[in-house]
Design a protein around this motif. Structure first.
Motif, mmCIF file in Angstrom:
data_model
loop_
_atom_site.group_PDB
_atom_site.id
_atom_site.type_symbol
_atom_site.label_atom_id
_atom_site.label_comp_id
_atom_site.label_asym_id
_atom_site.label_seq_id
_atom_site.Cartn_x
_atom_site.Cartn_y
_atom_site.Cartn_z
ATOM 1 N N LEU A 298 19.982 14.973 51.758
ATOM 2 C CA LEU A 298 19.965 15.735 50.435
ATOM 3 C C LEU A 298 19.624 15.113 49.250
ATOM 4 C CD1 LEU A 298 21.669 17.654 48.681
ATOM 5 C CD2 LEU A 298 23.540 16.309 48.978
ATOM 6 N N LEU A 299 19.462 13.778 49.308
ATOM 7 C CA LEU A 299 19.084 12.950 48.037
ATOM 8 C C LEU A 299 17.557 12.982 48.005
ATOM 9 C CD1 LEU A 299 21.338 9.802 47.902
ATOM 10 C CD2 LEU A 299 21.482 12.275 46.493
ATOM 11 N N LYS A 300 17.040 13.077 49.219
ATOM 12 C CA LYS A 300 15.442 13.380 49.253
ATOM 13 C C LYS A 300 15.159 14.551 48.941
ATOM 14 C CE LYS A 300 13.023 11.093 52.266
ATOM 15 N NZ LYS A 300 11.929 10.089 52.422
ATOM 16 N N LYS B 177 19.015 10.331 37.496
ATOM 17 C CA LYS B 177 20.174 9.528 37.893
ATOM 18 C C LYS B 177 19.612 8.005 38.192
ATOM 19 C CE LYS B 177 23.525 9.896 41.300
ATOM 20 N NZ LYS B 177 23.928 10.758 42.714
ATOM 21 N N LEU B 178 20.267 7.278 37.272
ATOM 22 C CA LEU B 178 19.654 5.885 37.216
ATOM 23 C C LEU B 178 20.433 5.301 38.482
ATOM 24 C CD1 LEU B 178 20.243 4.753 33.749
ATOM 25 C CD2 LEU B 178 18.342 5.495 34.783
ATOM 26 N N PRO B 179 19.680 4.239 39.128
ATOM 27 C CA PRO B 179 20.083 3.429 40.240
ATOM 28 C C PRO B 179 21.278 2.476 40.074
ATOM 29 C CG PRO B 179 17.985 2.679 39.662
ATOM 30 C CD PRO B 179 18.373 3.873 38.499
ATOM 31 N N TRP B 180 22.499 2.771 39.693
ATOM 32 C CA TRP B 180 23.443 1.830 39.674
ATOM 33 C C TRP B 180 23.956 1.557 40.979
ATOM 34 C CZ3 TRP B 180 24.727 0.029 34.897
ATOM 35 C CH2 TRP B 180 24.528 0.487 33.675
ATOM 36 N N HIS B 181 24.565 0.156 40.867
ATOM 37 C CA HIS B 181 25.326 -0.216 42.041
ATOM 38 C C HIS B 181 26.833 -0.499 41.653
ATOM 39 C CE1 HIS B 181 22.043 -1.733 44.963
ATOM 40 N NE2 HIS B 181 21.382 -1.121 43.780
ATOM 41 N N HIS B 194 34.281 11.373 47.394
ATOM 42 C CA HIS B 194 34.106 11.634 46.052
ATOM 43 C C HIS B 194 33.264 10.466 45.284
ATOM 44 C CE1 HIS B 194 36.849 14.869 46.115
ATOM 45 N NE2 HIS B 194 37.569 14.243 46.981
ATOM 46 N N TYR B 195 33.546 9.175 45.698
ATOM 47 C CA TYR B 195 33.078 8.052 45.229
ATOM 48 C C TYR B 195 31.327 8.350 45.387
ATOM 49 C CZ TYR B 195 36.882 4.946 44.487
ATOM 50 O OH TYR B 195 37.843 4.208 43.766
ATOM 51 N N GLN B 196 30.924 8.723 46.699
ATOM 52 C CA GLN B 196 29.754 8.980 46.936
ATOM 53 C C GLN B 196 29.100 10.116 46.154
ATOM 54 O OE1 GLN B 196 29.879 10.243 51.177
ATOM 55 N NE2 GLN B 196 27.714 9.249 51.646
ATOM 56 N N VAL B 197 29.732 11.307 46.115
ATOM 57 C CA VAL B 197 29.317 12.323 45.424
ATOM 58 C C VAL B 197 29.221 11.939 44.028
ATOM 59 C CG1 VAL B 197 29.806 14.790 44.659
ATOM 60 C CG2 VAL B 197 29.836 14.219 46.968
ATOM 61 N N ASN B 198 30.127 11.248 43.158
ATOM 62 C CA ASN B 198 30.104 11.160 41.795
ATOM 63 C C ASN B 198 29.604 9.861 41.427
ATOM 64 O OD1 ASN B 198 31.777 13.329 40.691
ATOM 65 N ND2 ASN B 198 33.250 12.687 42.299
ATOM 66 N N LEU B 199 29.337 9.003 42.318
ATOM 67 C CA LEU B 199 28.586 7.558 42.005
ATOM 68 C C LEU B 199 27.406 7.504 42.709
ATOM 69 C CD1 LEU B 199 31.688 5.458 41.784
ATOM 70 C CD2 LEU B 199 30.656 6.571 39.663
ATOM 71 N N GLU B 201 25.111 6.132 46.569
ATOM 72 C CA GLU B 201 25.213 5.963 47.694
ATOM 73 C C GLU B 201 25.381 3.950 47.712
ATOM 74 O OE1 GLU B 201 25.064 7.532 50.468
ATOM 75 O OE2 GLU B 201 24.965 9.277 49.010
ATOM 76 N N HIS B 202 25.164 3.427 46.417
ATOM 77 C CA HIS B 202 25.499 1.903 46.333
ATOM 78 C C HIS B 202 26.795 1.593 45.869
ATOM 79 C CE1 HIS B 202 21.181 2.092 47.013
ATOM 80 N NE2 HIS B 202 20.988 2.622 46.098
#
Lengths: 313, 356
Positions: A298-300, B177-181, B194-199, B201-202
């Motif tokens: 999805l992200l890709k 979408k900035l690559p935040w960790h 919900h973490y995954q969708v809102n924040l 993958e990291h």
């Protein structure tokens, strides 16, 4: 619940007035027993049944719109309730035996049971129709607590359970899994507010449902992300369905009160096939791994690409 | 000590505008059901129960509320809303927000660096309840979100909102979408999706601190440029308003941090704040905290900073924090974080790990 109960006010009034009339008739025909003639065990048993039936009536009327099936259920339960109440009064009031009034009690109970059975049969028929309407939202098993209150689709937990049941089947037949979300949904929310955002989610969910097949299942993953299970589908077919969903949403003209211009949305979709585990060709990969791959796909698929670090300096 | 130049405030002092962050939460809880099934309106009386507030107070636009009232409102909201996505939805609405000139200022920042400075400087107005602490090493910029007033059980909820909110603000302003960790002190919750969708993958859990990290290259990247006039006007207006107040817990944290290499005793800290030990203890209890816990948290965050930013090894960190021997340090570290140093270090972003 209480808003539905209000529409059944007439039915409830009828049951209560019949009950009051019968109390008066019993009182006028018989005599009150003396204290030591009363069998309290019977009072508790029969009275308890009457109370339980009253609760059932309230739940059933409170969860159903008006109609034929509701009338049958209410009438059946009402008669049974009446019979139990009459039984309870008999513990307190000595009626002269073999009056017509006394025999009524033996008629109301079977009649009530008959009507309730008839009603339940029709309820079953009605439920089959409702199940048909719920297709694409639920498969095989039902758990209302696992359902999202906004879109009325399953939540993450329901999705995981469904995937586990599919895992056994899809060893033989191919299963495709889609993960999708709305591009720039947070921007839409900022512009038009959360309430409109909720409505958009709900309506896009409907658009997607219209474009799915009978056997497919949609769940709300979290936020604006939805997951779709496409059983018995090849990867090419899955890709085709994903492309169709994108097309359908692209032409969906959403209206907001704040603006005369329709708001158009686009979807990003990750499409993956449930595949065998790398080191074991017999077993399918875990549901976690499937979800992970779908989220990554999805992200890709997102149109918005990050500016690489090297270009920033 | 800069703490002396700041006005201290406690969690029962009315200091936050009720129509700012709190009102956004109320709107969400009350507005949720308009399209949903079970659309019983959540009664504002229930939502505000125990806070001593009335809905009229909130919409008057003049009422100030205390930290205690704010936390009670959050607790009620969670209880009535009954869905884990509330914190994330609130987060999305937090910034730039509608906080007068402060929102003007935040919304007109030209890059991430400026945004962080503004958020930190005007944290009382923009980031009540938790303080952003900004550090950098050679490669990354870190924002640690630290408790300012003793959040107690509501901490996880607020952290979820704040991190979602800040990432959403950056996304809104930078249009990418900035690559935040994201690192969290709490464990992985059941509603991890919900973490995954809102924040994204990291995500790292059980880290002991609540921190967001990003490649420093993004700090100076130009954002969608609005007008610098609006920014400058807002800047002048904000500077005229007093925002130099610091929460009690924040002050204690700052003092412990400033003296991190000494083993401070409760009595020493109490006397620094001109209090008897008993009064100090009572104050801490009022703020849902204990001295040992604050000291442990500060030591843990210092240890993590030294590992991550200075590349220290275990014995260097132990020496820095004045531990005599390694077993002692390891045991203490385990008490602070629930994990051994080496186990936790696996989740840190060592410079060798590529970010994108």
């Amino acid at each position: 619940m209480f808003s539905l109960l209000k529409s059944h006010l007439n039915t409830l009034l009828l049951i209560i007035s019949v009950l009051i009339i019968s109390i008066f008739v019993s009182l006028s025909l018989g005599e009150i027993k003396s204290w030591d003639q009363i069998d309290w065990l019977d009072v508790a048993g029969e009275g308890g049944c009457a109370i339980a039936l009253a609760i059932w009536i309230i739940f059933i009327l409170g969860s159903r719109p008006q109609g034929r099936v509701t009338d049958l259920l209410a009438l059946g339960l009402g008669l049974m309730f009446y019979a139990f109440c009459q039984d309870t009064f008999d513990e307190f009031i000595q009626l002269p035996s073999s009056t017509l009034w006394n025999q009524m009690e033996s008629i109301t109970m079977p009649l009530g049971i008959l009507l309730l059975t008839h009603g339940l049969y029709h309820w079953h028929q009605e439920q089959l129709v409702l199940n048909y309407q719920l297709r694409k939202r639920e498969l095989v098993f039902r758990e209302h607590r696992a359902f999202d209150q906004l879109t009325l689709t399953g939540q993450f937990e329901y999705l995981s359970q469904q995937l586990l049941t599919h895992k056994n089947i899809s060893r033989k037949q191919s299963l495709v899994f889609l993960m999708l979300d709305i591009n720039d949904f947070s921007h839409f929310n900022r512009q038009f507010g959360n309430q409109e955002g909720d409505r958009l989610l709900l309506e896009i969910c409907e658009v997607i449902l219209l474009n799915l097949r009978q056997q497919d299942l949609i769940c709300r993953y979290a936020g604006d992300r939805f997951a779709i299970i496409l059983p018995n589908t090849t990867f090419t077919q899955g890709r085709q369905i994903a492309a169709e969903l994108k097309q359908a949403v692209k032409y969906f003209a959403f209206k907001v009160p704040q603006s005369s211009a329709s708001q158009f949305q686009s979807l990003s979709i990750g499409c993956v096939q449930w595949q065998a585990e790398k080191n074991d060709s017999m077993a399918l990969e875990s549901t976690e791994r499937l979800l992970e791959r779908a989220n990554f796909a999805l992200l890709k698929d997102k149109p918005m690409q990050l500016v690489p670090v090297s270009d920033l300096a | 000590m800069n703490s002396l130049t700041f006005l201290p405030y406690e969690n029962d002092e009315p200091i936050y505008a009720a129509h700012h962050h709190a009102a956004l939460l109320i709107d969400l809880v009350q507005g949720r059901s308009s399209h949903a099934i079970n659309s019983q309106q959540i009664n504002s009386h229930k939502l505000l129960s125990g806070t001593g507030l009335f809905y009229e107070d909130i919409i008057s636009g003049e009422k100030q509320i205390s930290g205690q009232q704010f936390l009670r409102l959050i607790q009620n909201s969670q209880h009535l809303y009954k869905h884990p996505d509330l914190s994330f939805r609130w987060g999305h609405t937090l910034w730039p927000g509608h906080y007068d000139s402060f929102s003007q200022l935040l919304g007109n920042c030209q890059n991430l660096y400026q945004t962080l400075q503004i958020l930190s400087k005007h944290r009382l107005k923009l980031s009540p309840l938790i303080t952003p602490i900004i550090t950098q090493d050679s490669r990354y910029c870190y924002i640690q979100w630290r408790d300012a007033i003793g959040l107690g059980e509501q901490k996880q909820f607020i952290i979820e909102s704040w991190m979602t909110g800040f990432a959403a603000l950056c996304r809104f302003r930078s249009q990418q979408k900035l690559p935040w960790h994201f690192g969290f002190s709490h464990s992985k919750p059941k509603y991890q999706e919900h973490y995954q969708v809102n924040l994204g993958e990291h995500l790292y859990f059980d880290l002991g601190i609540d921190v967001m990290a990003i490649d420093k290259a993004y700090l100076q990247q130009n954002w969608q440029h609005k007008t610098s006039t609006a920014y400058n006007i807002a800047l002048r207006q904000c500077q005229q308003m007093p925002t130099n107040a610091v929460g009690f817990i924040e002050q204690v944290f700052d003092y412990i941090q400033a003296n991190i290499r000494q083993s401070l005793t409760l009595e020493a800290v109490a006397s620094h704040f001109n209090m008897s030990s008993a009064t100090f203890k009572r104050k801490l209890k009022k703020h849902n905290s204990r001295f040992q816990q604050l000291q442990d948290q500060t030591r843990l965050s210092t240890a993590l900073y030294l590992y991550q930013c200075n590349g220290y090894n275990n014995s260097q960190v132990a020496r820095y924090l004045n531990f005599n021997d390694m077993p002692n340090y390891r045991r203490a570290f385990k008490r602070w974080s629930g994990r051994t140093p080496n186990n936790l270090k696996q989740d840190l972003l060592m410079p060798a790990i590529s970010l994108v």
